[in-house]
Design a protein around this motif. Structure first.
Motif, PDB file in Angstrom:
ATOM      1  N   TYR A 106       0.765  -1.114  -0.081  1.00 50.62           N
ATOM      2  CA  TYR A 106       0.159   0.050  -0.136  1.00 50.62           C
ATOM      3  C   TYR A 106       0.830   1.227   0.089  1.00 50.62           C
ATOM      4  O   TYR A 106       1.937   1.129   0.771  1.00 50.62           O
ATOM      5  N   TYR A 150       0.298   5.272   1.238  1.00 49.23           N
ATOM      6  CA  TYR A 150      -0.622   6.293   1.609  1.00 49.23           C
ATOM      7  C   TYR A 150       0.217   7.718   1.653  1.00 49.23           C
ATOM      8  O   TYR A 150       1.078   7.713   1.769  1.00 49.23           O
ATOM      9  N   LEU A 170      -5.277   6.276   1.676  1.00 45.91           N
ATOM     10  CA  LEU A 170      -4.775   5.285   0.549  1.00 45.91           C
ATOM     11  C   LEU A 170      -4.589   5.798  -0.579  1.00 45.91           C
ATOM     12  O   LEU A 170      -5.579   6.506  -0.984  1.00 45.91           O
ATOM     13  N   GLN A 224      -3.223   0.459  -3.712  1.00 47.92           N
ATOM     14  CA  GLN A 224      -2.985  -1.046  -3.229  1.00 47.92           C
ATOM     15  C   GLN A 224      -2.697  -2.143  -4.257  1.00 47.92           C
ATOM     16  O   GLN A 224      -3.233  -2.075  -5.192  1.00 47.92           O
ATOM     17  N   SER A 240     -11.046 -10.611   5.625  1.00 56.19           N
ATOM     18  CA  SER A 240     -11.263  -9.104   5.410  1.00 56.19           C
ATOM     19  C   SER A 240     -10.393  -8.290   5.571  1.00 56.19           C
ATOM     20  O   SER A 240     -10.150  -7.365   5.352  1.00 56.19           O
ATOM     21  N   TYR A 241      -9.588  -8.656   6.737  1.00 54.97           N
ATOM     22  CA  TYR A 241      -8.448  -7.770   7.233  1.00 54.97           C
ATOM     23  C   TYR A 241      -7.238  -8.667   7.454  1.00 54.97           C
ATOM     24  O   TYR A 241      -7.170  -9.588   8.092  1.00 54.97           O
ATOM     25  N   LYS A 264     -15.528  -5.430   4.485  1.00 53.83           N
ATOM     26  CA  LYS A 264     -15.365  -6.540   3.489  1.00 53.83           C
ATOM     27  C   LYS A 264     -15.323  -6.047   1.995  1.00 53.83           C
ATOM     28  O   LYS A 264     -14.730  -6.498   1.214  1.00 53.83           O
ATOM     29  N   GLY A 317     -12.101  -4.985   0.717  1.00 51.44           N
ATOM     30  CA  GLY A 317     -10.807  -5.609   0.792  1.00 51.44           C
ATOM     31  C   GLY A 317     -10.272  -5.208   2.369  1.00 51.44           C
ATOM     32  O   GLY A 317     -10.895  -4.892   3.310  1.00 51.44           O
ATOM     33  N   SER A 318      -8.958  -5.092   2.260  1.00 46.86           N
ATOM     34  CA  SER A 318      -8.186  -4.574   3.528  1.00 46.86           C
ATOM     35  C   SER A 318      -7.910  -2.985   3.500  1.00 46.86           C
ATOM     36  O   SER A 318      -7.025  -2.734   4.112  1.00 46.86           O
ATOM     37  N   ARG A 319      -8.516  -2.196   2.714  1.00 49.00           N
ATOM     38  CA  ARG A 319      -8.458  -0.901   2.799  1.00 49.00           C
ATOM     39  C   ARG A 319      -8.767  -0.511   3.952  1.00 49.00           C
ATOM     40  O   ARG A 319      -9.845  -0.468   4.621  1.00 49.00           O
ATOM     41  N   LEU A 320      -7.899   0.499   4.684  1.00 43.91           N
ATOM     42  CA  LEU A 320      -7.983   1.254   5.867  1.00 43.91           C
ATOM     43  C   LEU A 320      -8.575   2.458   5.738  1.00 43.91           C
ATOM     44  O   LEU A 320      -7.762   3.331   4.711  1.00 43.91           O
TER      45      LEU A 320
END
Lengths: 116, 113
Positions: A33, A35, A45, A48, A101-102, B95, B98-101
Protein backbone atom coordinates in the motif's frame (compact mmCIF):
# COMPACT_ATOMS: atom_id res chain seq x y z
CA UNK A 1 12.42 -9.94 10.61
CA UNK A 2 13.26 -6.76 8.68
CA UNK A 3 10.50 -4.17 8.49
CA UNK A 4 9.22 -2.13 5.57
CA UNK A 5 12.04 -0.06 4.09
CA UNK A 6 11.53 3.30 2.41
CA UNK A 7 13.86 5.78 0.76
CA UNK A 8 14.62 8.57 0.74
CA UNK A 9 13.50 9.65 4.22
CA UNK A 10 13.31 13.31 3.26
CA UNK A 11 13.02 15.13 -0.05
CA UNK A 12 12.74 18.82 -0.88
CA UNK A 13 11.86 19.85 -4.42
CA UNK A 14 10.43 22.82 -6.24
CA UNK A 15 6.95 22.77 -7.74
CA UNK A 16 6.72 21.32 -11.21
CA UNK A 17 9.71 19.06 -10.56
CA UNK A 18 9.46 15.26 -10.49
CA UNK A 19 10.15 12.97 -7.55
CA UNK A 20 10.17 9.24 -6.92
CA UNK A 21 9.90 7.21 -3.73
CA UNK A 22 10.95 3.62 -3.21
CA UNK A 23 9.52 0.95 -0.92
CA UNK A 24 10.67 -2.57 -0.09
CA UNK A 25 7.98 -4.49 1.82
CA UNK A 26 8.43 -7.23 4.39
CA UNK A 27 9.63 -10.39 2.70
CA UNK A 28 6.74 -12.59 1.59
CA UNK A 29 4.07 -9.92 1.93
CA UNK A 30 1.85 -10.04 -1.13
CA UNK A 31 -0.02 -6.79 -0.55
CA UNK A 32 1.61 -3.37 -0.71
CA UNK A 33 0.00 0.00 0.00
CA UNK A 34 1.00 3.61 -0.57
CA UNK A 35 -0.57 6.23 1.71
CA UNK A 36 -0.36 10.02 1.71
CA UNK A 37 -0.44 11.72 5.10
CA UNK A 38 -0.88 15.49 5.03
CA UNK A 39 0.02 17.34 8.21
CA UNK A 40 -2.83 17.18 10.73
CA UNK A 41 -4.67 14.43 8.85
CA UNK A 42 -4.72 10.67 8.93
CA UNK A 43 -3.08 8.55 6.24
CA UNK A 44 -5.10 8.32 3.01
CA UNK A 45 -4.72 5.31 0.73
CA UNK A 46 -3.38 6.18 -2.72
CA UNK A 47 -2.91 2.73 -4.23
CA UNK A 48 -2.98 -0.94 -3.22
CA UNK A 49 -1.13 -3.75 -5.00
CA UNK A 50 -1.74 -7.47 -4.69
CA UNK A 51 1.52 -9.02 -5.94
CA UNK A 52 2.20 -6.98 -9.12
CA UNK A 53 -1.44 -6.12 -9.87
CA UNK A 54 -3.36 -3.01 -8.83
CA UNK A 55 -6.30 -3.75 -6.50
CA UNK A 56 -7.40 -0.20 -5.69
CA UNK A 57 -6.18 3.09 -7.14
CA UNK A 58 -9.45 4.99 -6.83
CA UNK A 59 -7.87 7.77 -4.74
CA UNK A 60 -4.69 8.15 -6.80
CA UNK A 61 -4.51 11.47 -8.74
CA UNK A 62 -3.59 9.76 -11.97
CA UNK A 63 -2.83 12.93 -13.87
CA UNK A 64 0.36 13.37 -11.85
CA UNK A 65 0.86 10.28 -9.66
CA UNK A 66 1.95 6.86 -10.84
CA UNK A 67 3.10 3.71 -9.09
CA UNK A 68 4.43 0.36 -10.12
CA UNK A 69 5.37 -2.96 -8.57
CA UNK A 70 6.78 -4.75 -11.57
CA UNK A 71 8.14 -7.92 -9.97
CA UNK A 72 5.62 -8.08 -7.15
CA UNK A 73 8.21 -7.13 -4.55
CA UNK A 74 9.45 -3.55 -4.23
CA UNK A 75 7.54 -0.57 -5.51
CA UNK A 76 8.06 3.01 -6.66
CA UNK A 77 5.67 5.95 -6.42
CA UNK A 78 6.26 8.90 -8.71
CA UNK A 79 4.88 12.43 -8.80
CA UNK A 80 5.29 14.35 -12.04
CA UNK A 81 4.94 17.32 -11.89
CA UNK A 82 4.71 18.09 -8.17
CA UNK A 83 2.40 20.73 -6.73
CA UNK A 84 2.60 22.60 -3.43
CA UNK A 85 -0.32 20.56 -2.04
CA UNK A 86 1.68 17.34 -2.53
CA UNK A 87 3.76 18.24 0.53
CA UNK A 88 3.12 15.32 2.87
CA UNK A 89 4.56 12.15 4.33
CA UNK A 90 4.28 9.21 1.94
CA UNK A 91 3.89 5.96 3.81
CA UNK A 92 4.35 2.50 2.41
CA UNK A 93 2.78 -0.49 4.15
CA UNK A 94 2.60 -4.20 3.48
CA UNK A 95 0.53 -7.16 4.63
CA UNK A 96 0.35 -10.88 4.01
CA UNK A 97 -2.74 -10.40 1.87
CA UNK A 98 -4.64 -13.47 3.02
CA UNK A 99 -8.27 -14.26 2.31
CA UNK A 100 -9.77 -12.67 5.45
CA UNK A 101 -11.31 -9.23 5.25
CA UNK A 102 -8.48 -7.72 7.16
CA UNK A 103 -4.78 -8.39 7.43
CA UNK A 104 -2.56 -6.33 9.70
CA UNK A 105 -0.63 -3.70 7.80
CA UNK A 106 2.97 -2.96 8.72
CA UNK A 107 4.16 0.55 7.93
CA UNK A 108 7.52 1.90 6.88
CA UNK A 109 8.99 5.11 8.36
CA UNK A 110 7.72 7.23 5.47
CA UNK A 111 9.24 9.80 3.13
CA UNK A 112 8.64 13.42 4.06
CA UNK A 113 8.19 15.47 0.88
CA UNK A 114 8.35 19.26 0.89
CA UNK A 115 7.38 21.07 -2.30
CA UNK A 116 8.53 24.71 -2.45
CA UNK B 1 -16.64 12.95 3.44
CA UNK B 2 -14.77 12.08 6.63
CA UNK B 3 -16.00 8.58 7.47
CA UNK B 4 -13.80 8.20 10.54
CA UNK B 5 -13.46 11.14 12.90
CA UNK B 6 -11.36 11.78 15.95
CA UNK B 7 -12.72 15.01 17.35
CA UNK B 8 -9.99 15.62 19.91
CA UNK B 9 -6.71 16.71 18.30
CA UNK B 10 -4.92 16.42 21.63
CA UNK B 11 -5.23 14.92 25.10
CA UNK B 12 -3.04 15.43 28.15
CA UNK B 13 -3.11 13.12 31.19
CA UNK B 14 -1.03 12.46 34.28
CA UNK B 15 1.12 9.36 34.54
CA UNK B 16 -0.80 6.54 36.21
CA UNK B 17 -4.23 7.87 35.26
CA UNK B 18 -6.55 6.61 32.55
CA UNK B 19 -6.33 7.91 28.97
CA UNK B 20 -9.51 7.69 26.90
CA UNK B 21 -9.28 8.35 23.18
CA UNK B 22 -12.49 8.54 21.16
CA UNK B 23 -13.41 7.81 17.57
CA UNK B 24 -16.68 8.09 15.63
CA UNK B 25 -17.56 6.63 12.25
CA UNK B 26 -20.37 7.05 9.77
CA UNK B 27 -20.07 4.05 7.44
CA UNK B 28 -22.25 1.19 8.75
CA UNK B 29 -20.39 -1.23 6.46
CA UNK B 30 -17.24 -1.01 8.57
CA UNK B 31 -16.71 -4.38 10.25
CA UNK B 32 -13.21 -4.13 11.69
CA UNK B 33 -11.63 -1.35 13.70
CA UNK B 34 -8.03 -0.73 14.68
CA UNK B 35 -5.91 1.64 16.67
CA UNK B 36 -2.44 2.59 15.50
CA UNK B 37 0.19 4.47 17.45
CA UNK B 38 2.70 6.79 15.80
CA UNK B 39 5.90 8.27 17.17
CA UNK B 40 7.58 11.21 15.38
CA UNK B 41 9.60 10.24 12.28
CA UNK B 42 8.27 6.68 12.42
CA UNK B 43 5.47 4.90 10.63
CA UNK B 44 2.26 3.95 12.47
CA UNK B 45 2.42 0.69 14.43
CA UNK B 46 -0.55 -1.54 15.13
CA UNK B 47 -1.80 -1.41 18.72
CA UNK B 48 -5.11 -3.22 19.09
CA UNK B 49 -8.16 -4.11 17.03
CA UNK B 50 -11.78 -5.19 17.40
CA UNK B 51 -14.23 -6.96 15.15
CA UNK B 52 -17.76 -5.61 14.80
CA UNK B 53 -19.14 -8.80 16.38
CA UNK B 54 -17.53 -7.85 19.69
CA UNK B 55 -17.97 -4.90 22.00
CA UNK B 56 -14.70 -5.11 23.91
CA UNK B 57 -11.16 -6.30 23.36
CA UNK B 58 -8.42 -6.11 25.96
CA UNK B 59 -4.65 -6.43 25.64
CA UNK B 60 -2.67 -5.60 28.75
CA UNK B 61 -3.07 -1.92 29.56
CA UNK B 62 -5.06 -1.30 26.37
CA UNK B 63 -8.79 -1.89 25.94
CA UNK B 64 -10.92 -0.99 22.96
CA UNK B 65 -14.69 -0.59 23.33
CA UNK B 66 -17.10 -0.62 20.40
CA UNK B 67 -20.64 0.78 20.51
CA UNK B 68 -22.14 -0.11 17.14
CA UNK B 69 -25.48 1.58 17.71
CA UNK B 70 -23.69 4.85 18.39
CA UNK B 71 -21.01 4.19 15.74
CA UNK B 72 -18.42 4.99 18.37
CA UNK B 73 -15.29 3.36 19.65
CA UNK B 74 -12.83 4.28 22.32
CA UNK B 75 -9.37 3.27 23.43
CA UNK B 76 -8.63 3.12 27.14
CA UNK B 77 -5.05 3.07 28.42
CA UNK B 78 -4.68 2.19 32.10
CA UNK B 79 -2.37 3.10 33.69
CA UNK B 80 -0.94 5.69 31.32
CA UNK B 81 2.85 5.91 31.05
CA UNK B 82 5.09 8.68 29.61
CA UNK B 83 6.15 6.25 26.85
CA UNK B 84 2.55 6.20 25.67
CA UNK B 85 2.94 9.79 24.46
CA UNK B 86 2.32 9.57 20.70
CA UNK B 87 -0.30 10.22 18.05
CA UNK B 88 -3.07 7.63 18.07
CA UNK B 89 -5.01 6.89 14.89
CA UNK B 90 -8.33 5.14 14.73
CA UNK B 91 -8.89 3.16 11.50
CA UNK B 92 -11.68 1.07 10.02
CA UNK B 93 -12.17 -1.38 7.19
CA UNK B 94 -15.06 -3.23 5.55
CA UNK B 95 -15.25 -6.47 3.58
CA UNK B 96 -16.37 -4.78 0.39
CA UNK B 97 -13.15 -2.77 0.15
CA UNK B 98 -10.87 -5.67 0.99
CA UNK B 99 -8.22 -4.58 3.44
CA UNK B 100 -8.38 -0.86 2.70
CA UNK B 101 -8.10 1.18 5.91
CA UNK B 102 -9.86 4.48 6.45
CA UNK B 103 -8.07 6.55 9.08
CA UNK B 104 -9.18 9.28 11.44
CA UNK B 105 -7.20 12.48 11.86
CA UNK B 106 -5.33 11.31 14.94
CA UNK B 107 -5.15 12.40 18.58
CA UNK B 108 -1.88 13.54 20.14
CA UNK B 109 -1.65 11.97 23.60
CA UNK B 110 0.77 13.49 26.11
CA UNK B 111 1.34 11.66 29.38
CA UNK B 112 2.99 13.90 31.94
CA UNK B 113 5.30 12.39 34.59
Amino acid sequence: EAGVAQSPRYKIIEKRQSVAFWCNPISGHATLYWYQQILGQGPKLLIQFQNNGVVDDSQLPKDRFSAERLKGVDSTLKIQPAKLEDSAVYLCASSTGGSSSYNEQFFGPGTRLTVL
Amino acid sequence: DQQVKQNSPSLSVQEGRISILNCDYTNSMFDYFLWYKKYPAEGPTFLISISSIKDKNEDGRFTVFLNKSAKHLSLHIVPSQPGDSAVYFCAASDKTSGSRLTFGEGTQLTVNP
